[in-house]
Scaffold this active site. Structure first.
Site, PDB file in Angstrom:
ATOM      1  N   CYS A  65       0.004   3.503 -17.601  1.00  0.00           N
ATOM      2  CA  CYS A  65       0.799   4.066 -16.504  1.00  0.00           C
ATOM      3  C   CYS A  65       2.271   4.139 -16.924  1.00  0.00           C
ATOM      4  O   CYS A  65       2.799   3.202 -17.500  1.00  0.00           O
ATOM      5  CB  CYS A  65       0.646   3.200 -15.257  1.00  0.00           C
ATOM      6  SG  CYS A  65       1.545   3.864 -13.848  1.00  0.00           S
ATOM      7  N   CYS A  69       6.239  -1.373 -13.183  1.00  0.00           N
ATOM      8  CA  CYS A  69       6.026  -2.439 -12.189  1.00  0.00           C
ATOM      9  C   CYS A  69       5.736  -3.761 -12.924  1.00  0.00           C
ATOM     10  O   CYS A  69       4.729  -3.863 -13.645  1.00  0.00           O
ATOM     11  CB  CYS A  69       4.865  -2.078 -11.276  1.00  0.00           C
ATOM     12  SG  CYS A  69       4.978  -0.383 -10.649  1.00  0.00           S
ATOM     13  N   CYS A  72       2.277  -5.511 -13.086  1.00  0.00           N
ATOM     14  CA  CYS A  72       1.048  -4.726 -13.226  1.00  0.00           C
ATOM     15  C   CYS A  72       0.467  -4.684 -14.642  1.00  0.00           C
ATOM     16  O   CYS A  72       1.133  -4.262 -15.592  1.00  0.00           O
ATOM     17  CB  CYS A  72       1.286  -3.301 -12.740  1.00  0.00           C
ATOM     18  SG  CYS A  72      -0.255  -2.359 -12.697  1.00  0.00           S
ATOM     19  N   CYS A 109     -12.273   1.995  -2.020  1.00  0.00           N
ATOM     20  CA  CYS A 109     -10.885   2.332  -2.371  1.00  0.00           C
ATOM     21  C   CYS A 109     -10.809   2.692  -3.847  1.00  0.00           C
ATOM     22  O   CYS A 109     -11.225   1.905  -4.702  1.00  0.00           O
ATOM     23  CB  CYS A 109      -9.967   1.143  -2.120  1.00  0.00           C
ATOM     24  SG  CYS A 109     -10.137   0.456  -0.475  1.00  0.00           S
ATOM     25  N   CYS A 140     -10.623   5.429   0.707  1.00  0.00           N
ATOM     26  CA  CYS A 140      -9.204   5.123   0.540  1.00  0.00           C
ATOM     27  C   CYS A 140      -8.839   5.487  -0.891  1.00  0.00           C
ATOM     28  O   CYS A 140      -9.666   5.309  -1.793  1.00  0.00           O
ATOM     29  CB  CYS A 140      -8.954   3.640   0.803  1.00  0.00           C
ATOM     30  SG  CYS A 140      -7.230   3.154   0.534  1.00  0.00           S
ATOM     31  N   CYS A 200      -2.151   2.856   4.581  1.00  0.00           N
ATOM     32  CA  CYS A 200      -2.397   1.489   4.113  1.00  0.00           C
ATOM     33  C   CYS A 200      -1.168   1.108   3.288  1.00  0.00           C
ATOM     34  O   CYS A 200      -0.925   1.700   2.231  1.00  0.00           O
ATOM     35  CB  CYS A 200      -3.658   1.456   3.252  1.00  0.00           C
ATOM     36  SG  CYS A 200      -3.933  -0.140   2.441  1.00  0.00           S
ATOM     37  N   ARG A 272      -5.148  -7.236   5.345  1.00  0.00           N
ATOM     38  CA  ARG A 272      -6.070  -7.575   4.254  1.00  0.00           C
ATOM     39  C   ARG A 272      -5.523  -8.664   3.350  1.00  0.00           C
ATOM     40  O   ARG A 272      -4.430  -8.534   2.792  1.00  0.00           O
ATOM     41  CB  ARG A 272      -6.383  -6.316   3.421  1.00  0.00           C
ATOM     42  CG  ARG A 272      -7.421  -6.561   2.319  1.00  0.00           C
ATOM     43  CD  ARG A 272      -7.956  -5.273   1.706  1.00  0.00           C
ATOM     44  NE  ARG A 272      -8.464  -4.407   2.743  1.00  0.00           N
ATOM     45  CZ  ARG A 272      -7.877  -3.285   3.113  1.00  0.00           C
ATOM     46  NH1 ARG A 272      -6.786  -2.854   2.512  1.00  0.00           N
ATOM     47  NH2 ARG A 272      -8.382  -2.561   4.093  1.00  0.00           N
TER      48      ARG A 272
HETATM   49  N1  SAM Z   1      -0.490   3.445  -9.315  1.00  0.00           N
HETATM   50  C1  SAM Z   1      -0.609   3.442  -7.916  1.00  0.00           C
HETATM   51  C2  SAM Z   1       0.570   2.812  -7.223  1.00  0.00           C
HETATM   52  O1  SAM Z   1       1.231   1.959  -7.788  1.00  0.00           O
HETATM   53  O2  SAM Z   1       0.834   3.191  -6.094  1.00  0.00           O
HETATM   54  C3  SAM Z   1      -1.884   2.780  -7.421  1.00  0.00           C
HETATM   55  C4  SAM Z   1      -2.428   1.534  -8.073  1.00  0.00           C
HETATM   56  S1  SAM Z   1      -1.444   0.069  -7.966  1.00  0.00           S
HETATM   57  C5  SAM Z   1      -2.314  -0.991  -9.040  1.00  0.00           C
HETATM   58  C6  SAM Z   1      -1.726  -0.535  -6.331  1.00  0.00           C
HETATM   59  C7  SAM Z   1      -1.057  -1.827  -5.913  1.00  0.00           C
HETATM   60  O3  SAM Z   1      -1.716  -2.931  -6.498  1.00  0.00           O
HETATM   61  C8  SAM Z   1       0.396  -2.038  -6.289  1.00  0.00           C
HETATM   62  O4  SAM Z   1       1.269  -1.367  -5.452  1.00  0.00           O
HETATM   63  C9  SAM Z   1       0.550  -3.536  -6.129  1.00  0.00           C
HETATM   64  O5  SAM Z   1       0.974  -3.858  -4.843  1.00  0.00           O
HETATM   65  C10 SAM Z   1      -0.874  -4.056  -6.383  1.00  0.00           C
HETATM   66  N2  SAM Z   1      -0.939  -4.840  -7.634  1.00  0.00           N
HETATM   67  C11 SAM Z   1      -0.924  -4.360  -8.888  1.00  0.00           C
HETATM   68  N3  SAM Z   1      -0.971  -5.350  -9.787  1.00  0.00           N
HETATM   69  C12 SAM Z   1      -1.013  -6.503  -9.093  1.00  0.00           C
HETATM   70  C13 SAM Z   1      -1.067  -7.871  -9.467  1.00  0.00           C
HETATM   71  N4  SAM Z   1      -1.053  -8.256 -10.733  1.00  0.00           N
HETATM   72  N5  SAM Z   1      -1.115  -8.794  -8.489  1.00  0.00           N
HETATM   73  C14 SAM Z   1      -1.118  -8.414  -7.182  1.00  0.00           C
HETATM   74  N6  SAM Z   1      -1.064  -7.140  -6.778  1.00  0.00           N
HETATM   75  C15 SAM Z   1      -1.004  -6.190  -7.716  1.00  0.00           C
HETATM   76 FE1  SF4 Z   2       1.361   2.103 -12.427  1.00  0.00          FE
HETATM   77 FE2  SF4 Z   2       0.590  -0.351 -11.917  1.00  0.00          FE
HETATM   78 FE3  SF4 Z   2       2.930   0.481 -10.995  1.00  0.00          FE
HETATM   79 FE4  SF4 Z   2       0.612   1.488  -9.950  1.00  0.00          FE
HETATM   80  S1  SF4 Z   2       1.354  -0.605  -9.837  1.00  0.00           S
HETATM   81  S2  SF4 Z   2       2.462   2.609 -10.556  1.00  0.00           S
HETATM   82  S3  SF4 Z   2      -0.681   1.454 -11.783  1.00  0.00           S
HETATM   83  S4  SF4 Z   2       2.373   0.252 -13.161  1.00  0.00           S
END
Ligand code: SAM
Ligand code: SF4
Ligand code: DTB
Length: 361
Positions: A65, A69, A72, A109, A140, A200, A272
């Site tokens: 990606c 973040c 992530c 989802c 979702c 959501c 949730r």
């Molecule tokens: N890429 C898209 C986005 O960021 O909107 C969708 C997937 S992203 C993985 C969805 C959500 O998963 C993130 O906004 C975050 O809140 C949650 N998330 C991701 N990694 C995580 C982690 N290691 N622990 C807890 N929540 C996590």
């Molecule tokens: Fe990409 Fe992970 Fe951020 Fe979603 S949460 S935008 S998958 S880096």
């Protein structure tokens, strides 16, 4: 119940969208028993107290990606031992959805590691929505930022929910993500809402943020023009290679406080207990349900990290006397919440006061 009723401003539980930071902090800081009592009281007024809804996640496009973040495992900026996978074939998605349905999930989802979907991806994704719906599941998706027209195309395909999280407070946000702004996220949520898809939106705790930041996140969610129908509260899953891998563990009671406060601020939303259940003590999960959580993810994995064994989850629900929602109950509950959100929206527009305490009478 409280010496100073103003100390627990959720008591009257109207659908408010004007919470001050101080009010939210007062809730979060309250003695735990007072906070839990208040949250459970609101919960009982608005939801079946001994019922949880089950959702299952599937990563439809994994890793690489472009966003940064810090939590992530799927960010291309960090070296995590994650296997990348391109967009799945529709049939593979439907196979996973059938399995999820057969194991009791009522919502499916689908998440993609995208900054935002490319227009060329949409027809494929739309096929997934249609196919999963045809299996009798709520749908979702979480695909990153959406334009207005993409949101409409997903709405036309019948998508039930779109997940897009605010993640944390506006103040702490810059410590976690630099490649998209808080305002970008709010705009996507606006497009989703305007397209008529259920929203959501939630966030993550345990990223090294302060209690004030957790208050800031909840204030932002509760002060959206309409409360999200679904609010996922994630406890950070620490993944080796991400910048937050070594962050100090959060006191789990802070998660409980966050859920209880969310329940008071957003009485009708589905709440949730999202990431972070793997390895969490049963007693803490039980407190989260007491605080108002009424939905969880079940299955083998969240997107890329493990979930508790489904048999352990079912055992815990049995010990707690919690029933899992049937498909019909989920559809009924979603329709009810959506109608309440719409009623609040109409009344807000016409300047009338909406009192959610009357909603379940
Ligand atoms: N890429 C898209 C986005 O960021 O909107 C969708 C997937 S992203 C993985 C969805 C959500 O998963 C993130 O906004 C975050 O809140 C949650 N998330 C991701 N990694 C995580 C982690 N290691 N622990 C807890 N929540 C996590
Ligand atoms: Fe990409 Fe992970 Fe951020 Fe979603 S949460 S935008 S998958 S880096
Ligand atoms: C949400 O708030 N949590 C889910 C879902 N929405 C998409 C995702 C959690 C991901 C946890 C890390 C992983 O498994 O990759």
């Amino acid at each position: 119940m409280h010496a100073n009723p103003a100390a627990m401003p959720g008591q009257a539980s109207p659908h408010r969208h004007d919470w001050s930071r101080q009010e939210v902090e007062r809730l979060l800081n309250a003695p735990l028993n007072d906070l839990l009592f208040e949250a459970q009281t609101v919960h009982r007024r608005h939801h079946q107290p001994n019922q949880v809804q089950l959702s299952t996640l599937l990563s439809i496009k994994t890793g690489a990606c472009p966003e940064d973040c810090a939590y992530c495992p799927q960010s291309g900026h960090y070296n995590t031992a994650l296997e990348r996978e391109k967009l799945l074939e529709v049939e593979r998605v439907l196979e996973a959805a059938r399995t999820a349905r057969d194991k009791g999930a009522t919502r499916f989802c689908m998440g993609a590691a995208w900054r935002s979907p490319q227009d060329r991806d949409l027809p494929h994704v739309i096929e997934m929505v249609k196919g999963v719906k045809a299996l009798g599941l709520e749908t979702c998706m979480t695909l990153g930022m959406l334009t207005e027209s993409q949101a409409h195309r997903l709405a036309d395909a019948g998508l039930d929910y779109y997940n897009h999280n605010l993640d944390t407070s506006p103040e702490y946000y810059g410590e976690i993500i630099t490649t998209r702004t808080y305002q970008d996220r709010l705009e996507t949520l606006g497009h989703v809402r305007d397209a008529g898809i259920n929203v959501c939106a939630g966030g993550i705790v345990g990223m090294g943020e302060s209690r004030q930041d957790r208050a800031g996140l909840l204030q932002q969610l509760a002060n959206l023009p309409e409360h999200p129908e679904s609010v996922p509260i994630n406890l950070l899953v620490k993944v080796a290679g991400t910048p937050l891998d070594q962050v100090e563990a959060l006191d789990p009671l802070e998660l409980v406080r966050t859920i209880a406060t969310a329940r008071i601020l957003m009485p009708d939303s589905q709440l949730r207990l999202s990431a972070g259940r793997e390895g969490m003590e049963d007693g803490i999960q039980a407190l989260c349900f007491f605080a108002g959580a009424n939905s969880v993810f079940v299955g083998e994995k969240l997107l890329t990290t493990p979930l508790p064994e489904t048999s352990d989850d079912m055992q815990l629900f049995k010990r707690l006397g919690i029933q899992t929602e049937t498909h019909e109950e989920t559809v009924e509950a979603s329709a009810r919440t959506a109608a309440l959100v719409e009623a609040a929206r109409q009344e807000q527009r016409s300047g009338q006061y909406y009192d959610a305490t009357q909603a379940r009478a």
